[in-house]
Design an enzyme around this catalytic site. Structure first.
Site, PDB file in Angstrom:
ATOM      1  N   GLU A   1       0.778  -1.243   0.000  1.00 29.10           N
ATOM      2  CA  GLU A   1       0.000   0.000   0.000  1.00 29.10           C
ATOM      3  C   GLU A   1       0.812   1.297   0.000  1.00 29.10           C
ATOM      4  OE1 GLU A   1      -4.111  -1.680   2.018  1.00 29.10           O
ATOM      5  OE2 GLU A   1      -2.846  -0.351   3.201  1.00 29.10           O
TER       6      GLU A   1
ATOM      7  N   GLU B   1      -6.185  -7.962  -0.298  1.00 27.90           N
ATOM      8  CA  GLU B   1      -6.854  -7.683   0.970  1.00 27.90           C
ATOM      9  C   GLU B   1      -8.307  -7.340   0.678  1.00 27.90           C
ATOM     10  OE1 GLU B   1      -5.097  -4.802   3.559  1.00 27.90           O
ATOM     11  OE2 GLU B   1      -3.046  -5.545   3.276  1.00 27.90           O
TER      12      GLU B   1
END
Length: 405
Positions: free
Chosen positions: A198, A296
């Site tokens: 991320e 995710e």
């Protein structure tokens, strides 16, 4: 000026690239993350942070508050007990084939003057051995970088984004190289390694510099394995925005899908949640020119989980975060088991999970976040499985064809 190209031509080229690259992955990824184990997060294990006082809001400040000896003792106990070989056996029994394991740079290449404690790699070694014993594959995920690549507590230190400043990229490459050397050489269990979790391009990470970093990590992968897959997070840029970059090199994209972190999403109907998941698969995953997984995602339909937005930070759903209008009281959505939700909420959680499974398997698969928590309804796969909310077998559908694929 660039010549105009028809949408049909673009789509044809995109689909050809998709078919070519997707063929390099033999099976769908059906996995789960081991979040909150070797990289701490307050909402996954709030007890660790509550015991340390108000100033402990991430792993950096937790270890800083506790001091080296006490932090080492508490984290060692956590590492030894939170995830064990029994978890790997249960994961395999559920029909999963992958585990994604977050690890911070401080475990692989610690920096002088920082309060973090080390010892995580021995537990990652154990995890790889347990995975091998239970016929599971592993994704080693570099989850935190020096300076923080996103400002989130799950990077190790919440606050300003400092990655790409000073020598932080070079330090990250050292950490990545350590992981690549340790886990990719002569091992067919760790089949993927993630360059960085991320990195927040909309938050200020320079995408061109990020591409340079990704190229450097690929070189480190190839030094240690000709076959391992390098996983690239999309940086919160639409996944197809990376088309044309690092194609045909055992490279896979990773995108993360949550529908609770923007204010309006918490008020969505279940139908709107399902439509958003289906559209991700139909429009964005299908348009990527490389293999892509959703690395995710969750069954949660609100941000009610205690500390989910950060310890000491409010909640969108109940109106305590910023200018968000309250949707309602969180109640049983804040903590405990999914079994504590209403019958409608349980059914909607199952519907949402099934729609996402269908959407994400349009491409190369998925990795659920996360396996275990101290009590976070919708986020805890072990709890969802135990209560019949996560499909068993994984292909079972109580709500079939929601996406109409």
């Amino acid at each position: 000026m660039f010549p105009r190209i028809s949408q049909a031509a673009i789509l044809a080229h995109s689909l050809l690239a998709v078919c070519t690259s997707a063929a390099t992955l033999a099976e769908k990824v059906r996995g789960v993350n081991l979040g909150g184990w070797l990289v701490l997060e307050p909402w996954i294990t709030p007890s660790l942070f509550d015991e340390a006082g108000d100033e402990a809001v991430d792993e950096y400040t937790l270890t800083e508050v506790l001091g080296v000896e006490e932090a080492a003792a508490r984290l060692s106990e956590h590492w030894n007990t939170f995830i064990t070989e029994e978890d790997f056996a249960l994961i395999a029994e559920a029909g999963l084939n992958y585990v994604r394991i977050p690890i911070g740079y401080w475990a692989a290449a610690p920096l002088d003057g920082e309060p973090y404690v080390s010892g995580q790699l021995e537990h990652l070694d154990n995890a790889v051995a347990w995975a091998r014993a239970h016929n599971l594959k592993v994704i080693v995920d570099l989850h935190g970088a020096p300076g923080s690549q996103n400002g989130f507590d799950n990077s190790g230190r919440r606050g300003p984004i400092g990655w790409q400043q000073g020598d932080t990229v070079e330090q990250t490459i050292l950490a990545f190289e350590t992981l690549a050397q340790r886990y990719l050489a002569d091992d067919d269990t760790v089949t993927m390694i993630e360059a960085l979790n991320e990195p927040h391009v909309p938050g200020g990470i320079n995408q061109d510099q990020l591409k340079d970093y990704y190229e450097e990590t690929l070189a480190r992968v190839r030094k240690n394995s000709p076959e391992a897959t390098l996983l690239l997070h999309d940086g919160f840029v639409q996944t197809e925005g990376w088309n044309g970059f690092m194609t045909g090199e055992n490279v896979m994209m990773d995108t993360h899908h949550y529908e609770v972190f923007e204010g309006g999403q918490n008020a969505w109907s279940i139908e709107k949640h399902i439509d958003a998941a289906c559209q991700l698969g139909r429009q964005h995953l299908q348009a990527a020119d490389k293999p892509v997984i959703v690395g995710e995602w969750t069954g949660a339909l609100s941000d009610c989980t205690r500390y989910l937005n950060g310890k000491g930070i409010g909640i969108r759903y109940d109106g305590t975060l910023g200018s968000n209008t309250a949707v309602g009281a969180c109640g049983s959505k804040s903590e405990g088991s999914v079994a504590g939700l209403s019958a409608d909420e349980i059914a909607n959680t199952r519907r949402f999970i099934e729609a996402q499974l269908d959407a994400f398997e349009l491409r190369n698969g998925w990795v659920f976040w996360t396996w275990k928590t101290e009590g976070a309804p919708g986020w805890d796969m072990q709890d969802l499985l135990a209560n019949g909310v996560f499909p068993q077998p994984l292909t079972d559908r109580e709500f079939p064809n929601q996406c109409n694929f």
